[in-house]
Motif scaffolding. Structure first.
Motif, PDB file in Angstrom:
ATOM      1  N   LEU A 264     -24.190 -74.946  28.228  1.00 47.22           N
ATOM      2  CA  LEU A 264     -23.907 -75.586  29.600  1.00 47.22           C
ATOM      3  C   LEU A 264     -24.073 -74.579  30.799  1.00 47.22           C
ATOM      4  N   GLY A 265     -23.339 -73.292  30.447  1.00 50.90           N
ATOM      5  CA  GLY A 265     -23.606 -71.887  31.697  1.00 50.90           C
ATOM      6  C   GLY A 265     -24.374 -70.977  32.483  1.00 50.90           C
ATOM      7  N   ARG A 266     -25.126 -71.574  31.084  1.00 49.00           N
ATOM      8  CA  ARG A 266     -26.491 -71.498  32.242  1.00 49.00           C
ATOM      9  C   ARG A 266     -27.237 -71.948  33.806  1.00 49.00           C
ATOM     10  N   VAL A 267     -26.853 -73.189  33.405  1.00 53.82           N
ATOM     11  CA  VAL A 267     -27.295 -73.877  34.138  1.00 53.82           C
ATOM     12  C   VAL A 267     -25.816 -74.925  35.271  1.00 53.82           C
ATOM     13  N   GLU A 268     -24.627 -74.780  34.501  1.00 54.13           N
ATOM     14  CA  GLU A 268     -23.410 -75.120  35.393  1.00 54.13           C
ATOM     15  C   GLU A 268     -23.571 -75.070  36.328  1.00 54.13           C
ATOM     16  N   LYS A 269     -23.416 -75.794  38.092  1.00 54.69           N
ATOM     17  CA  LYS A 269     -23.524 -75.180  39.542  1.00 54.69           C
ATOM     18  C   LYS A 269     -21.509 -75.147  39.847  1.00 54.69           C
ATOM     19  N   SER A 270     -20.835 -75.768  39.160  1.00 56.89           N
ATOM     20  CA  SER A 270     -19.344 -76.002  39.029  1.00 56.89           C
ATOM     21  C   SER A 270     -18.535 -74.842  38.705  1.00 56.89           C
ATOM     22  N   GLY A 271     -17.918 -74.103  39.616  1.00 58.14           N
ATOM     23  CA  GLY A 271     -17.004 -73.161  38.901  1.00 58.14           C
ATOM     24  C   GLY A 271     -16.264 -73.446  37.772  1.00 58.14           C
TER      25      GLY A 271
ATOM     26  N   ALA B 181     -19.819 -73.628  15.745  1.00 62.86           N
ATOM     27  CA  ALA B 181     -21.221 -72.739  15.835  1.00 62.86           C
ATOM     28  C   ALA B 181     -21.805 -73.875  17.611  1.00 62.86           C
ATOM     29  N   GLU B 182     -21.825 -74.951  16.709  1.00 63.24           N
ATOM     30  CA  GLU B 182     -22.613 -75.414  17.583  1.00 63.24           C
ATOM     31  C   GLU B 182     -22.350 -76.047  19.075  1.00 63.24           C
ATOM     32  N   SER B 183     -20.835 -76.098  19.509  1.00 62.80           N
ATOM     33  CA  SER B 183     -20.136 -75.752  20.347  1.00 62.80           C
ATOM     34  C   SER B 183     -20.686 -74.804  21.050  1.00 62.80           C
ATOM     35  N   VAL B 184     -20.213 -73.787  20.388  1.00 60.50           N
ATOM     36  CA  VAL B 184     -20.379 -72.391  20.788  1.00 60.50           C
ATOM     37  C   VAL B 184     -21.990 -72.521  21.607  1.00 60.50           C
ATOM     38  N   ALA B 185     -22.918 -72.890  20.906  1.00 54.71           N
ATOM     39  CA  ALA B 185     -24.114 -73.279  21.661  1.00 54.71           C
ATOM     40  C   ALA B 185     -24.427 -73.492  22.936  1.00 54.71           C
ATOM     41  N   ALA B 186     -23.867 -74.583  22.432  1.00 54.30           N
ATOM     42  CA  ALA B 186     -22.984 -75.951  23.601  1.00 54.30           C
ATOM     43  C   ALA B 186     -23.037 -75.057  25.017  1.00 54.30           C
ATOM     44  N   LEU B 187     -22.142 -74.478  25.226  1.00 55.54           N
ATOM     45  CA  LEU B 187     -21.091 -74.433  25.869  1.00 55.54           C
ATOM     46  C   LEU B 187     -22.014 -72.817  26.505  1.00 55.54           C
ATOM     47  N   VAL B 188     -22.598 -72.076  25.835  1.00 61.83           N
ATOM     48  CA  VAL B 188     -23.569 -71.605  26.280  1.00 61.83           C
ATOM     49  C   VAL B 188     -24.182 -71.456  27.721  1.00 61.83           C
TER      50      VAL B 188
ATOM     51  N   ARG C  59     -23.339 -82.974  29.118  1.00 62.42           N
ATOM     52  CA  ARG C  59     -24.192 -83.448  30.129  1.00 62.42           C
ATOM     53  C   ARG C  59     -23.857 -84.777  31.081  1.00 62.42           C
ATOM     54  N   ASP C  60     -22.584 -85.095  30.710  1.00 53.54           N
ATOM     55  CA  ASP C  60     -22.551 -85.913  32.080  1.00 53.54           C
ATOM     56  C   ASP C  60     -22.540 -85.634  33.714  1.00 53.54           C
ATOM     57  N   ARG C  61     -22.785 -86.994  34.057  1.00 56.93           N
ATOM     58  CA  ARG C  61     -22.890 -86.666  35.413  1.00 56.93           C
ATOM     59  C   ARG C  61     -21.575 -86.449  36.724  1.00 56.93           C
ATOM     60  N   GLU C  62     -20.179 -86.224  35.521  1.00 60.04           N
ATOM     61  CA  GLU C  62     -19.468 -85.989  36.503  1.00 60.04           C
ATOM     62  C   GLU C  62     -18.570 -85.088  35.719  1.00 60.04           C
ATOM     63  N   GLU C  63     -18.141 -83.786  36.739  1.00 54.41           N
ATOM     64  CA  GLU C  63     -18.012 -82.657  37.008  1.00 54.41           C
ATOM     65  C   GLU C  63     -17.024 -82.724  35.996  1.00 54.41           C
ATOM     66  N   ARG C  64     -15.821 -82.981  36.392  1.00 50.76           N
ATOM     67  CA  ARG C  64     -14.395 -83.285  35.468  1.00 50.76           C
ATOM     68  C   ARG C  64     -14.435 -83.785  34.522  1.00 50.76           C
ATOM     69  N   VAL C  65     -15.290 -84.959  33.976  1.00 59.23           N
ATOM     70  CA  VAL C  65     -15.916 -85.237  32.472  1.00 59.23           C
ATOM     71  C   VAL C  65     -16.431 -83.905  31.899  1.00 59.23           C
ATOM     72  N   ARG C  66     -17.356 -83.433  32.239  1.00 55.72           N
ATOM     73  CA  ARG C  66     -17.474 -81.683  32.085  1.00 55.72           C
ATOM     74  C   ARG C  66     -16.513 -81.265  31.359  1.00 55.72           C
ATOM     75  N   VAL C  67     -15.476 -81.140  32.750  1.00 55.92           N
ATOM     76  CA  VAL C  67     -14.481 -80.404  32.705  1.00 55.92           C
ATOM     77  C   VAL C  67     -13.372 -80.300  31.125  1.00 55.92           C
ATOM     78  N   TRP C  68     -13.270 -81.479  31.055  1.00 56.94           N
ATOM     79  CA  TRP C  68     -12.308 -81.861  29.894  1.00 56.94           C
ATOM     80  C   TRP C  68     -13.087 -82.356  28.725  1.00 56.94           C
ATOM     81  N   ALA C  69     -14.436 -81.628  28.247  1.00 51.18           N
ATOM     82  CA  ALA C  69     -15.249 -81.788  27.238  1.00 51.18           C
ATOM     83  C   ALA C  69     -15.177 -80.588  26.722  1.00 51.18           C
ATOM     84  N   VAL C  70     -15.023 -79.373  27.864  1.00 50.02           N
ATOM     85  CA  VAL C  70     -15.230 -77.961  27.360  1.00 50.02           C
ATOM     86  C   VAL C  70     -13.803 -77.752  26.969  1.00 50.02           C
ATOM     87  N   ARG C  71     -12.325 -78.137  27.898  1.00 51.69           N
ATOM     88  CA  ARG C  71     -11.320 -78.505  27.027  1.00 51.69           C
ATOM     89  C   ARG C  71     -11.128 -78.411  25.521  1.00 51.69           C
TER      90      ARG C  71
END
Length: 169
Positions: free
Chosen positions: A162-169, A153-160, A131-143
């Motif tokens: 994120l996928g619903r609201v993330e505007k970045s590719g 399972a908690e991470s899968v749910a959080a990633l799902v 949920r960080d303001r910086e896209e690159r931080v979010r990308v590295w969190a995913v990675r």
């Protein structure tokens, strides 16, 4: 061909690798490569003679150094100390503080990477980083959340989510 720079700002150029494209077909011809060093004027002596001897606080502080070589070496030393079983409480506290206070995204990422390599970036913290303001931080969190073969399972749910609201590719 490989390029890497050192603590004095000089760039090393190597024209050898052992993948087989250039130096024989077996890929192991270690006597034919060359290394050049490119500098602007006379190279300066490194600011720090031995990064491995620095205390934890200095290693954390080096994550903000302008020369990436120092921040990488400092993270490597922190990682080695963690792997050897050293108490990383102070390092984790300093790296979290760096991550939270810095306006510089490179320094924040270095703090995140330092936490990761020393065992201080748990899944719950990384999910907060989604949920960080910086896209690159979010990308590295995913990675970092997904680099293990089994994702919690908690991470899968959080990633799902994120996928619903993330505007970045």
């Amino acid at each position: 061909i490989d390029l890497i720079y050192g603590p004095d700002g000089g760039v090393f150029v190597a024209d050898w690798s052992d993948v087989g494209e250039c130096h024989e077909n077996d890929g192991i011809h270690r006597t034919s490569g060359r290394i050049w060093k490119i500098t602007n004027g006379k190279p300066k002596r490194p600011e720090i003679a031995n990064v491995a001897r620095l205390p934890v606080e200095e290693l954390v502080r080096l994550q903000e150094h302008a020369n990436e070589w120092y921040s990488r070496q400092a993270r490597k030393v922190l990682q080695e100390r963690a792997a050897a079983g050293a108490d990383m409480t102070a390092a984790h506290a300093g790296l979290v503080q760096l991550f939270m206070r810095s306006k510089n995204v490179a320094a924040r990422l270095r703090g995140m990477w330092g936490l990761h390599v020393t065992g201080g970036a748990g899944s719950a913290w990384l999910r907060e980083c989604l949920r960080d303001r910086e896209e690159r931080v979010r990308v590295w969190a995913v990675r970092l959340l997904t680099q293990e073969s089994a994702v919690e399972a908690e991470s899968v749910a959080a990633l799902v989510d994120l996928g619903r609201v993330e505007k970045s590719g």
